[in-house]
Design a protein around this motif. Structure first.
Motif, PDB file in Angstrom:
ATOM      1  N   GLN A  51       0.823  -1.209   0.000  1.00 15.61           N
ATOM      2  CA  GLN A  51       0.000   0.000   0.000  1.00 15.61           C
ATOM      3  C   GLN A  51       0.860   1.264   0.000  1.00 15.61           C
ATOM      4  OE1 GLN A  51      -1.940   1.139   3.861  1.00 15.61           O
ATOM      5  NE2 GLN A  51      -0.998  -0.753   4.610  1.00 15.61           N
ATOM      6  N   PHE A  52       2.185   1.103   0.136  1.00 17.95           N
ATOM      7  CA  PHE A  52       3.059   2.259   0.238  1.00 17.95           C
ATOM      8  C   PHE A  52       3.783   2.528  -1.078  1.00 17.95           C
ATOM      9  CE2 PHE A  52       3.436   0.514   4.730  1.00 17.95           C
ATOM     10  CZ  PHE A  52       2.444   1.355   5.224  1.00 17.95           C
ATOM     11  N   SER A  53       3.813   3.803  -1.455  1.00 16.73           N
ATOM     12  CA  SER A  53       4.608   4.200  -2.625  1.00 16.73           C
ATOM     13  C   SER A  53       6.036   4.525  -2.224  1.00 16.73           C
ATOM     14  CB  SER A  53       3.978   5.413  -3.309  1.00 16.73           C
ATOM     15  OG  SER A  53       3.966   6.534  -2.443  1.00 16.73           O
ATOM     16  N   GLY A  54       6.237   4.889  -0.945  1.00 16.71           N
ATOM     17  CA  GLY A  54       7.575   5.193  -0.465  1.00 16.71           C
ATOM     18  C   GLY A  54       7.702   4.893   1.008  1.00 16.71           C
ATOM     19  N   LEU A  55       8.904   4.536   1.446  1.00 18.42           N
ATOM     20  CA  LEU A  55       9.131   4.196   2.853  1.00 18.42           C
ATOM     21  C   LEU A  55      10.606   4.341   3.188  1.00 18.42           C
ATOM     22  CD1 LEU A  55       7.735   1.148   4.819  1.00 18.42           C
ATOM     23  CD2 LEU A  55      10.210   1.535   4.740  1.00 18.42           C
ATOM     24  N   VAL A  56      10.888   4.902   4.367  1.00 17.50           N
ATOM     25  CA  VAL A  56      12.244   4.888   4.920  1.00 17.50           C
ATOM     26  C   VAL A  56      12.148   4.481   6.387  1.00 17.50           C
ATOM     27  CG1 VAL A  56      13.369   6.542   3.377  1.00 17.50           C
ATOM     28  CG2 VAL A  56      12.078   7.387   5.343  1.00 17.50           C
ATOM     29  N   SER A  57      13.061   3.659   6.835  1.00 22.42           N
ATOM     30  CA  SER A  57      13.035   3.212   8.220  1.00 22.42           C
ATOM     31  C   SER A  57      14.021   4.010   9.050  1.00 22.42           C
ATOM     32  CB  SER A  57      13.345   1.716   8.307  1.00 22.42           C
ATOM     33  OG  SER A  57      14.606   1.448   7.737  1.00 22.42           O
ATOM     34  N   GLY A  58      13.839   3.944  10.374  1.00 21.39           N
ATOM     35  CA  GLY A  58      14.694   4.695  11.284  1.00 21.39           C
ATOM     36  C   GLY A  58      15.351   3.801  12.313  1.00 21.39           C
ATOM     37  N   THR A  59      15.737   4.395  13.436  1.00 22.17           N
ATOM     38  CA  THR A  59      16.499   3.657  14.441  1.00 22.17           C
ATOM     39  C   THR A  59      15.780   3.554  15.781  1.00 22.17           C
ATOM     40  OG1 THR A  59      17.706   5.673  15.077  1.00 22.17           O
ATOM     41  CG2 THR A  59      18.701   4.260  13.379  1.00 22.17           C
ATOM     42  N   ASN A  60      15.357   4.681  16.358  1.00 21.09           N
ATOM     43  CA  ASN A  60      14.814   4.687  17.717  1.00 21.09           C
ATOM     44  C   ASN A  60      13.485   5.431  17.783  1.00 21.09           C
ATOM     45  OD1 ASN A  60      18.005   4.920  17.986  1.00 21.09           O
ATOM     46  ND2 ASN A  60      17.254   3.758  19.745  1.00 21.09           N
ATOM     47  N   TRP A  61      12.499   4.803  18.434  1.00 21.01           N
ATOM     48  CA  TRP A  61      11.264   5.516  18.737  1.00 21.01           C
ATOM     49  C   TRP A  61      11.532   6.548  19.821  1.00 21.01           C
ATOM     50  CZ3 TRP A  61       6.843   5.328  16.122  1.00 21.01           C
ATOM     51  CH2 TRP A  61       6.565   4.207  15.340  1.00 21.01           C
TER      52      TRP A  61
END
Length: 335
Positions: A208-218
């Protein structure tokens, strides 16, 4: 003949002794035992008696700012405002931060996932250059941008194409990562969850996503601050989203230079994002990659547009990243 030889030898010895003695008497050689006193560079801070509204909010709702130094805000475009704040923290250390406030309800500005060279390869690129390469297919003008992932082991989605998601640790509950995504309808989404009994895992479909980047810490999750025992203070890039998903914040705190900005800890990022009423927020990356750029017009006919680095990373332009987030002014608004 023998006398001449002896005399020559004697004169040579006297000459050598004289040269040696004269060398011993020289006083222009440096003494490596002497300590060199380094003078800190002058960092003049003009008097600033007017505090911006966002800075005042941080001051009233947190204890981050012990001494206010200065701030300034610039409206980059309708729905996009950048504020630069400098202050002394509770440990008497200087901090400098850049904060973008993005009004997603205006429909003039939207976030876009960027990749190095606007491609799908595992290469890295400085964020300013990345914005230049990604702008032609962004759907408008990239007015500002921040870094996202540094490592090639971290996945992203670009134009609906999933890059390395099978090893990204975003599919399983046991190895969760926070991520920022843009659905194919253009709406923003911050996903995954803290793996505790307090928060329940939310299923999602990567398609459902056209773009995504992940991170490190909430640092914020569903309206709660996520605290840590980590005491690391460094440069940080973080983003936050309001509960109604109408307001987005992008934060870059400079670090590593005690004379200018020491950096910030994760709990202080959580406090700052909480003061801004973010519902979800997390750190994208930290250290030398943390950078924010802004589109700038120049007088150079051969290079009339640049994405100027408005933060102050330790390396010029910031270290290269695999991906980033650009904030785009829509080329045309469809009714």
């Amino acid at each position: 003949m023998k006398r001449k030889t002896i005399l020559s030898s004697v004169l040579l010895c006297i000459s050598c002794i004289s040269i040696f003695y004269s060398c011993k008497q020289r006083d222009d050689y440096p003494s490596f035992d002497d300590k060199v006193e380094e003078t800190a560079p002058v960092d003049p801070i003009p008097d600033d008696k007017q505090v911006e509204a966002v800075t005042r909010t941080i001051m009233e709702r947190t204890d981050l700012i012990k001494t206010f130094l200065l701030d300034s805000s610039v409206t980059i475009s309708t729905g996009l405002v950048r504020t630069h704040v400098r202050y002394v923290n509770k440990l008497d250390q200087r901090v400098s931060l850049q904060l973008l406030k993005v009004d997603l309800s205006s429909k003039d500005i939207f976030p876009a996932i960027m990749s190095a060279f606007d491609d799908y390869l595992y290469v890295s690129q400085p964020i300013g250059d990345m914005a230049k390469y990604n702008e032609p297919r962004s759907g408008g003008e990239i007015l500002a941008a921040i870094n996202a992932a540094l490592s090639s082991t971290v996945s992203y989605i670009k134009n609906g194409r999933q890059i390395n998601v099978s090893t990204s640790n975003i599919k399983t509950k046991e190895k969760t990562r926070p991520f920022f995504a843009i659905r194919k309808d253009g709406s923003p989404y911050i996903g995954n969850c803290v793996d505790t009994t307090k928060f329940t895992f939310e299923p999602y479909d990567l398609n459902q996503f056209s773009g995504l980047v992940s991170g490190t810490n909430w640092v914020r999750y569903r309206g709660y601050s996520v605290l840590t025992t980590s005491e690391v203070v460094q440069a940080v890039t973080a983003i936050g989203l309001s509960s109604d998903k109408k307001t987005m914040y992008a934060l870059v705190v400079d670090g590593g230079n005690t004379n200018f900005s020491v950096g910030i800890g994760l709990n202080d990022v959580a406090a700052l994002m909480g003061a801004l009423n973010t519902h979800d927020a997390f750190v994208l990356n930290s250290g030398a990659t943390s950078v924010m750029v802004q589109k700038t017009l120049t007088a150079d006919p051969f290079n009339p547009i640049i994405w100027n680095t408005v933060s102050k990373p330790l390396t010029a332009g910031g270290s290269a990243s695999i991906s980033g987030i650009g904030f785009v002014k829509r080329s045309s608004i469809k009714n």
